[in-house]
Enzyme design. Structure first.
Site, mmCIF file in Angstrom:
data_model
loop_
_atom_site.group_PDB
_atom_site.id
_atom_site.type_symbol
_atom_site.label_atom_id
_atom_site.label_comp_id
_atom_site.label_asym_id
_atom_site.label_seq_id
_atom_site.Cartn_x
_atom_site.Cartn_y
_atom_site.Cartn_z
ATOM 1 N N LEU A 87 0.820 -1.211 0.000
ATOM 2 C CA LEU A 87 0.000 0.000 0.000
ATOM 3 C C LEU A 87 0.852 1.258 0.000
ATOM 4 O O LEU A 87 1.885 1.335 0.662
ATOM 5 C CB LEU A 87 -0.925 0.012 1.223
ATOM 6 C CG LEU A 87 -2.154 -0.892 1.195
ATOM 7 C CD1 LEU A 87 -2.982 -0.669 2.453
ATOM 8 C CD2 LEU A 87 -3.009 -0.643 -0.042
ATOM 9 N N GLY A 132 1.549 -5.895 0.695
ATOM 10 C CA GLY A 132 0.531 -6.003 -0.351
ATOM 11 C C GLY A 132 1.007 -6.728 -1.588
ATOM 12 O O GLY A 132 0.213 -7.361 -2.288
ATOM 13 N N ASN A 154 4.551 -8.359 6.375
ATOM 14 C CA ASN A 154 5.215 -7.763 7.534
ATOM 15 C C ASN A 154 4.344 -6.736 8.252
ATOM 16 O O ASN A 154 4.847 -5.865 8.964
ATOM 17 C CB ASN A 154 6.526 -7.104 7.102
ATOM 18 C CG ASN A 154 6.317 -5.998 6.074
ATOM 19 O OD1 ASN A 154 5.357 -6.015 5.314
ATOM 20 N ND2 ASN A 154 7.222 -5.041 6.049
ATOM 21 N N GLU A 155 3.027 -6.838 8.099
ATOM 22 C CA GLU A 155 2.119 -5.854 8.683
ATOM 23 C C GLU A 155 2.321 -5.685 10.186
ATOM 24 O O GLU A 155 2.254 -4.574 10.724
ATOM 25 C CB GLU A 155 0.660 -6.266 8.411
ATOM 26 C CG GLU A 155 0.160 -5.939 7.025
ATOM 27 C CD GLU A 155 0.694 -6.886 5.961
ATOM 28 O OE1 GLU A 155 0.422 -6.635 4.776
ATOM 29 O OE2 GLU A 155 1.395 -7.853 6.313
#
Length: 281
Positions: A87, A132, A154-155
């Site tokens: 994103l 993403g 890796n959010e």
């Protein structure tokens, strides 16, 4: 769901193909007349950061390919270093609330379209695919990656609970214990590690070779009844799609709450300022 990489050199597609659509600017769709396979190429320099417009174009491209009854879909990038960096940070820093809502809704639409696509799908991952980018790749049925790339979700390293569709993707391609550990640690895998755990299916020495492997995978369904194949695929993925629909609004509100948090906005501001300094140097 973001990256600090800044890259600009682009690849040119090398296949006998025809353009299916000229209206889309941030993705191109080409169909190989010999194989009937459509290629969707992400083309938003420098790193294919997913903004509202790119996600909209990608969704339209997927649906266009389905409606034209291509034999399969390959997703790749025009960038020779980055498949997609995830994103776009600028969409989340001091965002317009309506646009932020649209951003997440478009991301959800793309996931639904790609994960639930009736056609055989493959990703030629010709560059880094964090966050993403990994989501798009793992939504496909088959993945080929190039050497010296990195891929993963890796959010959690950003303080974000991975959306439910990230979990569905990992559970669909990895053993449950491996998927859980990768998500709770926010792991980014090298090419070799991704192949070892099964996050990708194959490694290719070049984009052209990756495209060949993807085409070969789709060709394995040449003698399979298309309707039976697609219905079988949707039986496997149907429970995920139904659960997502039931939690879609909740996921959207969680994202909006997350990016509206003062600490998150402060962190994003610091991150963007760091990028500006890097670019100046």
């Amino acid at each position: 769901m973001m990256s600090s990489m800044s890259l600009s050199r682009m690849l040119r597609a090398a296949s006998v193909c025809r353009t299916m659509s000229t209206a889309t600017k941030l993705t191109t769709v080409e169909v190989n007349d010999k194989t009937g396979i459509a290629t969707v190429t992400l083309s938003r320099p420098p790193i294919n950061a997913l903004n509202v417009e790119l996600l909209h174009d990608l969704y339209q491209s997927i649906k266009e390919i389905e409606n034209n009854k291509s034999r399969g879909l390959i997703l790749t990038s025009s960038n020779d270093k980055v498949f997609s960096a995830g994103l776009d940070i600028n969409e989340m820093y001091r965002p317009d609330k309506d646009r932020a809502r649209l951003l997440w809704t478009k991301l959800q639409d793309v996931w639904l379209a790609l994960y639930g696509c009736a056609l055989p799908t493959a990703a030629a991952i010709n560059g880094h695919a964090p966050a993403g980018g990994c989501l798009l790749a793992t939504s496909c049925e088959y993945r080929v990656i190039l050497p010296q790339c990195r891929i993963g979700l890796n959010e959690i390293q950003l303080g974000l609970v991975p959306p439910i569709f990230c979990m569905f993707n990992f559970l669909n391609v990895l053993p449950r214990r491996v998927a859980e550990r990768a998500l709770v640690q926010g792991r980014i895998f090298t090419t070799e590690q991704a192949l070892q755990i099964g996050l990708v299916d194959a490694v290719a020495s070049s984009k052209e070779k990756a495209m060949e492997k993807c085409s070969q995978f789709i060709a394995t369904f040449g003698q399979t009844n298309p309707l039976a194949r697609s219905l079988t695929k949707l039986k496997f993925r149907g429970a995920d799609l139904q659960r997502f629909e039931s939690e879609r609004t909740k996921e959207l509100e969680s994202f909006l709450e997350f990016i509206d948090h003062p600490q998150m906005q402060e962190d994003l501001g610091i991150y963007l300022e760091g990028l500006k300094k890097k670019n100046r140097n």
